[in-house]
Design a protein around this motif. Structure first.
Motif, PDB file in Angstrom:
ATOM      1  N   SER A   1       0.859  -1.181   0.000  1.00  0.00           N
ATOM      2  CA  SER A   1       0.000   0.000   0.000  1.00  0.00           C
ATOM      3  C   SER A   1       0.895   1.230   0.000  1.00  0.00           C
ATOM      4  CB  SER A   1      -0.875  -0.022   1.252  1.00  0.00           C
ATOM      5  OG  SER A   1      -1.767   1.053   1.234  1.00  0.00           O
ATOM      6  N   PRO A   2       0.593   2.252  -0.768  1.00  0.00           N
ATOM      7  CA  PRO A   2      -0.577   2.368  -1.634  1.00  0.00           C
ATOM      8  C   PRO A   2      -0.377   1.616  -2.948  1.00  0.00           C
ATOM      9  CG  PRO A   2       0.770   4.323  -1.864  1.00  0.00           C
ATOM     10  CD  PRO A   2       1.438   3.451  -0.831  1.00  0.00           C
ATOM     11  N   SER A   3      -1.484   1.286  -3.581  1.00  0.00           N
ATOM     12  CA  SER A   3      -1.440   0.723  -4.923  1.00  0.00           C
ATOM     13  C   SER A   3      -2.418   1.510  -5.778  1.00  0.00           C
ATOM     14  CB  SER A   3      -1.755  -0.769  -4.913  1.00  0.00           C
ATOM     15  OG  SER A   3      -3.012  -1.014  -4.371  1.00  0.00           O
ATOM     16  N   TYR A   4      -2.159   1.542  -7.069  1.00  0.00           N
ATOM     17  CA  TYR A   4      -2.919   2.391  -7.987  1.00  0.00           C
ATOM     18  C   TYR A   4      -3.446   1.575  -9.162  1.00  0.00           C
ATOM     19  CZ  TYR A   4      -0.189   5.771  -5.374  1.00  0.00           C
ATOM     20  OH  TYR A   4       0.400   6.476  -4.366  1.00  0.00           O
ATOM     21  N   LEU A   5      -4.440   2.129  -9.821  1.00  0.00           N
ATOM     22  CA  LEU A   5      -5.019   1.513 -11.010  1.00  0.00           C
ATOM     23  C   LEU A   5      -5.044   2.554 -12.112  1.00  0.00           C
ATOM     24  CD1 LEU A   5      -6.477  -0.692 -12.554  1.00  0.00           C
ATOM     25  CD2 LEU A   5      -8.569  -0.090 -11.359  1.00  0.00           C
ATOM     26  N   GLU A   6      -4.415   2.220 -13.231  1.00  0.00           N
ATOM     27  CA  GLU A   6      -4.373   3.113 -14.394  1.00  0.00           C
ATOM     28  C   GLU A   6      -4.866   2.336 -15.610  1.00  0.00           C
ATOM     29  OE1 GLU A   6      -3.850   6.146 -13.748  1.00  0.00           O
ATOM     30  OE2 GLU A   6      -2.565   6.165 -11.987  1.00  0.00           O
ATOM     31  N   VAL A   7      -5.300   3.051 -16.659  1.00  0.00           N
ATOM     32  CA  VAL A   7      -5.778   2.402 -17.879  1.00  0.00           C
ATOM     33  C   VAL A   7      -5.069   2.973 -19.105  1.00  0.00           C
ATOM     34  CG1 VAL A   7      -8.055   1.862 -16.925  1.00  0.00           C
ATOM     35  CG2 VAL A   7      -7.726   3.981 -18.179  1.00  0.00           C
ATOM     36  N   SER A   8      -5.078   2.171 -20.157  1.00  0.00           N
ATOM     37  CA  SER A   8      -4.513   2.585 -21.434  1.00  0.00           C
ATOM     38  C   SER A   8      -5.477   2.178 -22.536  1.00  0.00           C
ATOM     39  CB  SER A   8      -3.162   1.909 -21.654  1.00  0.00           C
ATOM     40  OG  SER A   8      -2.695   2.152 -22.970  1.00  0.00           O
ATOM     41  N   THR A   9      -5.683   3.053 -23.505  1.00  0.00           N
ATOM     42  CA  THR A   9      -6.531   2.694 -24.645  1.00  0.00           C
ATOM     43  C   THR A   9      -5.694   2.171 -25.810  1.00  0.00           C
ATOM     44  OG1 THR A   9      -6.521   4.989 -25.413  1.00  0.00           O
ATOM     45  CG2 THR A   9      -8.391   4.289 -24.068  1.00  0.00           C
ATOM     46  N   ASP A  10      -4.350   2.392 -25.755  1.00  0.00           N
ATOM     47  CA  ASP A  10      -3.495   1.924 -26.845  1.00  0.00           C
ATOM     48  C   ASP A  10      -2.504   0.835 -26.415  1.00  0.00           C
ATOM     49  OD1 ASP A  10      -1.547   3.284 -25.412  1.00  0.00           O
ATOM     50  OD2 ASP A  10      -1.266   4.853 -26.911  1.00  0.00           O
ATOM     51  N   GLY A  11      -2.505   0.467 -25.132  1.00  0.00           N
ATOM     52  CA  GLY A  11      -1.607  -0.567 -24.638  1.00  0.00           C
ATOM     53  C   GLY A  11      -0.216  -0.079 -24.287  1.00  0.00           C
ATOM     54  N   PHE A  12       0.050   1.225 -24.486  1.00  0.00           N
ATOM     55  CA  PHE A  12       1.375   1.776 -24.206  1.00  0.00           C
ATOM     56  C   PHE A  12       1.335   2.935 -23.214  1.00  0.00           C
ATOM     57  CE2 PHE A  12       1.843  -0.145 -28.410  1.00  0.00           C
ATOM     58  CZ  PHE A  12       2.926  -0.976 -28.179  1.00  0.00           C
ATOM     59  N   VAL A  13       0.503   3.933 -23.498  1.00  0.00           N
ATOM     60  CA  VAL A  13       0.426   5.136 -22.667  1.00  0.00           C
ATOM     61  C   VAL A  13      -0.715   4.965 -21.664  1.00  0.00           C
ATOM     62  CG1 VAL A  13       0.082   7.637 -22.651  1.00  0.00           C
ATOM     63  CG2 VAL A  13       1.329   6.554 -24.526  1.00  0.00           C
ATOM     64  N   PHE A  14      -0.364   5.014 -20.370  1.00  0.00           N
ATOM     65  CA  PHE A  14      -1.357   4.828 -19.307  1.00  0.00           C
ATOM     66  C   PHE A  14      -1.729   6.165 -18.677  1.00  0.00           C
ATOM     67  CE2 PHE A  14       0.248   0.622 -19.832  1.00  0.00           C
ATOM     68  CZ  PHE A  14      -0.824  -0.207 -19.525  1.00  0.00           C
ATOM     69  N   THR A  15      -2.928   6.215 -18.113  1.00  0.00           N
ATOM     70  CA  THR A  15      -3.357   7.405 -17.391  1.00  0.00           C
ATOM     71  C   THR A  15      -2.399   7.628 -16.217  1.00  0.00           C
ATOM     72  OG1 THR A  15      -4.825   6.051 -16.020  1.00  0.00           O
ATOM     73  CG2 THR A  15      -5.822   7.128 -17.938  1.00  0.00           C
ATOM     74  N   THR A  16      -2.450   8.818 -15.663  1.00  0.00           N
ATOM     75  CA  THR A  16      -1.605   9.148 -14.499  1.00  0.00           C
ATOM     76  C   THR A  16      -2.455   9.710 -13.378  1.00  0.00           C
ATOM     77  OG1 THR A  16      -1.139  11.335 -15.445  1.00  0.00           O
ATOM     78  CG2 THR A  16       0.459   9.587 -15.901  1.00  0.00           C
ATOM     79  N   SER A  17      -3.626   9.130 -13.183  1.00  0.00           N
ATOM     80  CA  SER A  17      -4.580   9.654 -12.187  1.00  0.00           C
ATOM     81  C   SER A  17      -4.172   9.344 -10.763  1.00  0.00           C
ATOM     82  CB  SER A  17      -5.971   9.092 -12.460  1.00  0.00           C
ATOM     83  OG  SER A  17      -5.948   7.700 -12.252  1.00  0.00           O
ATOM     84  N   ARG A  18      -3.338   8.295 -10.581  1.00  0.00           N
ATOM     85  CA  ARG A  18      -2.916   7.863  -9.241  1.00  0.00           C
ATOM     86  C   ARG A  18      -4.124   7.532  -8.353  1.00  0.00           C
ATOM     87  NH1 ARG A  18       2.626   7.031  -8.543  1.00  0.00           N
ATOM     88  NH2 ARG A  18       2.581   7.893  -6.473  1.00  0.00           N
ATOM     89  N   GLN A  19      -5.170   6.952  -8.951  1.00  0.00           N
ATOM     90  CA  GLN A  19      -6.342   6.523  -8.195  1.00  0.00           C
ATOM     91  C   GLN A  19      -5.996   5.289  -7.382  1.00  0.00           C
ATOM     92  OE1 GLN A  19      -9.579   7.649  -7.808  1.00  0.00           O
ATOM     93  NE2 GLN A  19      -9.001   9.494  -8.874  1.00  0.00           N
ATOM     94  N   GLN A  20      -6.297   5.325  -6.082  1.00  0.00           N
ATOM     95  CA  GLN A  20      -5.984   4.205  -5.186  1.00  0.00           C
ATOM     96  C   GLN A  20      -7.184   3.319  -5.010  1.00  0.00           C
ATOM     97  OE1 GLN A  20      -4.080   5.262  -1.533  1.00  0.00           O
ATOM     98  NE2 GLN A  20      -3.035   6.952  -2.464  1.00  0.00           N
TER      99      GLN A  20
END
Length: 107
Positions: free
Chosen positions: A88-107
Motif C-alpha cells: 500500500s498504496p497501490s494504484y489503477l491506471e488504464v490505457s486505450t493503446d496498450g502503451f500510454v497509461f493514465t496518471t490519475s494515481r487513483q488508489q
C-alpha cells in the motif's frame, strides 16, 4: 493522431483481495473501445524509503489486466490474482493503446 487519455474519477471496489481475480469498475470520462486497451495495477514498492517518484522502479510491482469497455464513462478491469499481494498504496491506471497509461494515481 493519439486519442487523449481517459480521466478516472472513481474505482469500485476500492479494496479487494489480491489472492483471487477481482472485477473492478472504473468511472470517469473519455473511455473508448479498443482492442489494445489494458488496465495496470501498480504498487510502488519503494515508498517506505521515500523513493516514490511516480515512475516505475526496481522494487515496484506492475500487473496488467483485461479492460472491458462499457460506456464512454465506465469500464471494467479484471485484476488477475497476485501471489503475495501488493504493498500500500497501490494504484489503477488504464490505457486505450496498450502503451500510454493514465496518471490519475487513483488508489
Amino acid at each position: 493522431y493519439r486519442r487523449a487519455s481517459p480521466i478516472i474519477v472513481d474505482i469500485t471496489p476500492r479494496r479487494g483481495f489480491h489472492s483471487t481475480a477481482t472485477k473492478v469498475t472504473l468511472t470517469g470520462y473519455g473511455f473508448a473501445s479498443s482492442q489494445w486497451a489494458l488496465c495496470k495495477f501498480y504498487s510502488p514498492g519503494s515508498t517506505a524509503t521515500g523513493d516514490d517518484d511516480g515512475g516505475e522502479g526496481e522494487n515496484d510491482i506492475a500487473v496488467l489486466g483485461n479492460l472491458t469497455f462499457l460506456t464512454s464513462q465506465s469500464v471494467l478491469c479484471t485484476q488477475p490474482a497476485i501471489p503475495g499481494g501488493m504493498t500500500s498504496p497501490s494504484y489503477l491506471e488504464v490505457s486505450t493503446d496498450g502503451f500510454v497509461f493514465t496518471t490519475s494515481r487513483q488508489q
